[in-house]
Design a protein around this motif. Structure first.
Motif, mmCIF file in Angstrom:
data_model
loop_
_atom_site.group_PDB
_atom_site.id
_atom_site.type_symbol
_atom_site.label_atom_id
_atom_site.label_comp_id
_atom_site.label_asym_id
_atom_site.label_seq_id
_atom_site.Cartn_x
_atom_site.Cartn_y
_atom_site.Cartn_z
ATOM 1 N N PRO A 17 0.790 -1.232 0.000
ATOM 2 C CA PRO A 17 0.000 0.000 0.000
ATOM 3 C C PRO A 17 0.822 1.281 0.000
ATOM 4 C CG PRO A 17 -0.882 -1.560 1.586
ATOM 5 C CD PRO A 17 0.417 -2.131 1.094
ATOM 6 N N ALA A 18 2.015 1.251 0.543
ATOM 7 C CA ALA A 18 2.843 2.452 0.614
ATOM 8 C C ALA A 18 3.267 2.954 -0.770
ATOM 9 C CB ALA A 18 4.081 2.180 1.473
ATOM 10 N N LEU A 19 3.109 2.132 -1.789
ATOM 11 C CA LEU A 19 3.511 2.538 -3.148
ATOM 12 C C LEU A 19 2.462 3.403 -3.852
ATOM 13 C CD1 LEU A 19 5.122 -0.764 -4.461
ATOM 14 C CD2 LEU A 19 6.291 1.303 -3.664
ATOM 15 N N ALA A 20 1.279 3.541 -3.297
ATOM 16 C CA ALA A 20 0.199 4.284 -3.960
ATOM 17 C C ALA A 20 0.633 5.688 -4.349
ATOM 18 C CB ALA A 20 -1.042 4.327 -3.072
ATOM 19 N N GLY A 21 1.234 6.409 -3.434
ATOM 20 C CA GLY A 21 1.667 7.775 -3.729
ATOM 21 C C GLY A 21 2.722 7.828 -4.823
ATOM 22 N N MET A 22 3.652 6.869 -4.793
ATOM 23 C CA MET A 22 4.694 6.835 -5.820
ATOM 24 C C MET A 22 4.085 6.585 -7.195
ATOM 25 S SD MET A 22 6.981 4.801 -7.844
ATOM 26 C CE MET A 22 6.626 3.169 -7.302
ATOM 27 N N TYR A 23 3.079 5.700 -7.274
ATOM 28 C CA TYR A 23 2.415 5.448 -8.556
ATOM 29 C C TYR A 23 1.687 6.695 -9.048
ATOM 30 C CZ TYR A 23 3.151 0.424 -7.883
ATOM 31 O OH TYR A 23 3.698 -0.822 -7.707
ATOM 32 N N GLN A 28 2.927 7.139 -12.851
ATOM 33 C CA GLN A 28 1.921 7.402 -13.884
ATOM 34 C C GLN A 28 2.252 8.654 -14.697
ATOM 35 O OE1 GLN A 28 -1.784 7.370 -11.721
ATOM 36 N NE2 GLN A 28 -1.912 5.143 -11.763
ATOM 37 N N PRO A 29 2.595 9.793 -14.047
ATOM 38 C CA PRO A 29 2.963 10.957 -14.861
ATOM 39 C C PRO A 29 4.205 10.706 -15.715
ATOM 40 C CG PRO A 29 2.479 11.652 -12.624
ATOM 41 C CD PRO A 29 2.486 10.154 -12.627
ATOM 42 N N LEU A 30 5.179 9.949 -15.182
ATOM 43 C CA LEU A 30 6.385 9.653 -15.953
ATOM 44 C C LEU A 30 6.054 8.767 -17.151
ATOM 45 C CD1 LEU A 30 9.449 9.880 -16.306
ATOM 46 C CD2 LEU A 30 9.651 7.820 -14.874
ATOM 47 N N GLY A 31 5.229 7.743 -16.948
ATOM 48 C CA GLY A 31 4.830 6.881 -18.061
ATOM 49 C C GLY A 31 4.118 7.669 -19.148
ATOM 50 N N LEU A 33 4.418 10.908 -19.736
ATOM 51 C CA LEU A 33 5.414 11.763 -20.387
ATOM 52 C C LEU A 33 6.280 10.966 -21.357
ATOM 53 C CD1 LEU A 33 7.048 14.436 -20.661
ATOM 54 C CD2 LEU A 33 8.418 13.625 -18.720
ATOM 55 N N LEU A 34 6.763 9.810 -20.937
ATOM 56 C CA LEU A 34 7.645 9.027 -21.798
ATOM 57 C C LEU A 34 6.933 8.575 -23.069
ATOM 58 C CD1 LEU A 34 9.620 6.920 -19.164
ATOM 59 C CD2 LEU A 34 10.403 8.933 -20.456
ATOM 60 N N LEU A 35 5.669 8.171 -22.952
ATOM 61 C CA LEU A 35 4.917 7.793 -24.149
ATOM 62 C C LEU A 35 4.731 9.003 -25.062
ATOM 63 C CD1 LEU A 35 3.391 5.682 -25.794
ATOM 64 C CD2 LEU A 35 1.346 6.226 -24.453
ATOM 65 N N ARG A 36 4.443 10.163 -24.471
ATOM 66 C CA ARG A 36 4.267 11.383 -25.270
ATOM 67 C C ARG A 36 5.578 11.755 -25.961
ATOM 68 N NH1 ARG A 36 3.284 15.515 -21.586
ATOM 69 N NH2 ARG A 36 5.174 16.542 -22.273
ATOM 70 N N LEU A 37 6.707 11.624 -25.260
ATOM 71 C CA LEU A 37 8.011 11.920 -25.859
ATOM 72 C C LEU A 37 8.336 10.946 -26.992
ATOM 73 C CD1 LEU A 37 10.175 12.709 -22.691
ATOM 74 C CD2 LEU A 37 9.247 14.347 -24.355
ATOM 75 N N ALA A 38 7.983 9.684 -26.802
ATOM 76 C CA ALA A 38 8.252 8.692 -27.844
ATOM 77 C C ALA A 38 7.427 8.969 -29.097
ATOM 78 C CB ALA A 38 7.969 7.284 -27.315
ATOM 79 N N VAL A 39 6.128 9.181 -28.926
ATOM 80 C CA VAL A 39 5.264 9.430 -30.088
ATOM 81 C C VAL A 39 5.677 10.732 -30.778
ATOM 82 C CG1 VAL A 39 2.895 9.898 -30.846
ATOM 83 C CG2 VAL A 39 3.331 8.079 -29.197
ATOM 84 N N GLY A 40 5.862 11.792 -29.998
ATOM 85 C CA GLY A 40 6.268 13.075 -30.579
ATOM 86 C C GLY A 40 7.658 13.018 -31.197
ATOM 87 N N GLY A 41 8.570 12.317 -30.530
ATOM 88 C CA GLY A 41 9.932 12.197 -31.056
ATOM 89 C C GLY A 41 9.987 11.461 -32.377
ATOM 90 N N TRP A 182 2.518 16.415 -16.678
ATOM 91 C CA TRP A 182 3.780 17.080 -17.003
ATOM 92 C C TRP A 182 3.747 17.545 -18.457
ATOM 93 C CZ3 TRP A 182 7.271 12.783 -14.531
ATOM 94 C CH2 TRP A 182 7.110 12.831 -13.152
ATOM 95 N N SER A 183 2.995 18.613 -18.718
ATOM 96 C CA SER A 183 2.873 19.152 -20.071
ATOM 97 C C SER A 183 2.744 20.669 -20.009
ATOM 98 C CB SER A 183 1.641 18.557 -20.770
ATOM 99 O OG SER A 183 0.459 18.999 -20.140
ATOM 100 N N VAL A 184 3.033 21.319 -21.115
ATOM 101 C CA VAL A 184 2.859 22.772 -21.204
ATOM 102 C C VAL A 184 1.375 23.116 -21.077
ATOM 103 C CG1 VAL A 184 3.149 24.800 -22.685
ATOM 104 C CG2 VAL A 184 4.980 23.103 -22.531
#
Length: 192
Positions: A17-23, A28-31, A33-41, A182-184
């Motif tokens: 349960p302690a991982l909830a905040g980290m997710y 989730q925001p990192l995932g 962002l990374l998908l957005r960077l991959a598609v845009g890149g 994490w976006s403009v």
């Protein structure tokens, strides 16, 4: 009942349960962002050669039915480059993602209707010449050409359809859900 777009992670549903905040706050925001960077890149990467030669796709776009080619060829280049940069930044994410999703679904359609021919790349005479002189080929070349290139062209076809589909659905995802935390768009407190 939770909102379907609520990405909170209930602690009681986790083994740890302690991982909830980290997710919620990082994974989730990192995932996203990374998908957005991959598609845009990849859009930017694919569009860059087209922007350097904006009229280079005239015959291609006309062959698949987009007339006049002198308009659609540079439009394709600008859409990929500007759309790629916009997705990377998460700026006006939805409209640029939607425009590129449409373009990419046309690409998927193209690969289904104009497949790489699973015909040999070499004539029977060419195959005989290669068999008589295997020193002309590297081991990798021999693996790909000893059947005339049929397996290799089938592989190209499969990869073209798969990658175009994944890329198209990735763009469609951002057209539906926006740029994420994490976006403009989020920094501007506005989205389309």
């Amino acid at each position: 009942m939770r909102n379907p777009l609520d990405f909170s992670v209930p602690k009681e549903s986790l083994v740890i349960p302690a991982l909830a905040g980290m997710y919620e706050k990082f994974a989730q925001p990192l995932g996203w962002l990374l998908l957005r960077l991959a598609v845009g890149g990849w859009l930017l990467h694919e569009g860059w050669p087209k922007i350097l030669n904006p009229m280079g796709q005239v015959q291609f776009v006309e062959m698949i039915g987009f007339h006049p080619g002198w308009l659609f060829s540079p439009l394709l280049a600008v859409m990929q480059v500007v759309g790629g940069i916009a997705l990377i930044l998460g700026l006006l994410t939805r409209p640029f993602a939607l425009a590129n999703a449409v373009m990419l679904f046309v690409t998927v359609w193209f690969h289904f209707h104009y497949p790489y021919n699973a015909q040999p790349l070499l004539s029977s005479v060419g195959l005989e010449a290669l068999k008589a002189h295997p020193e002309f080929l590297t081991p990798n070349g021999a693996k790909r050409l000893m059947d005339g290139g049929v397996v290799f062209t089938n592989l190209l076809q499969d990869k073209a359809v798969q990658l175009s589909s994944l890329w198209a659905f990735g763009s469609l995802f951002f057209a539906a859900f926006g740029g994420g935390i994490w976006s403009v768009d989020r920094l501007l407190k506005k989205s389309f």
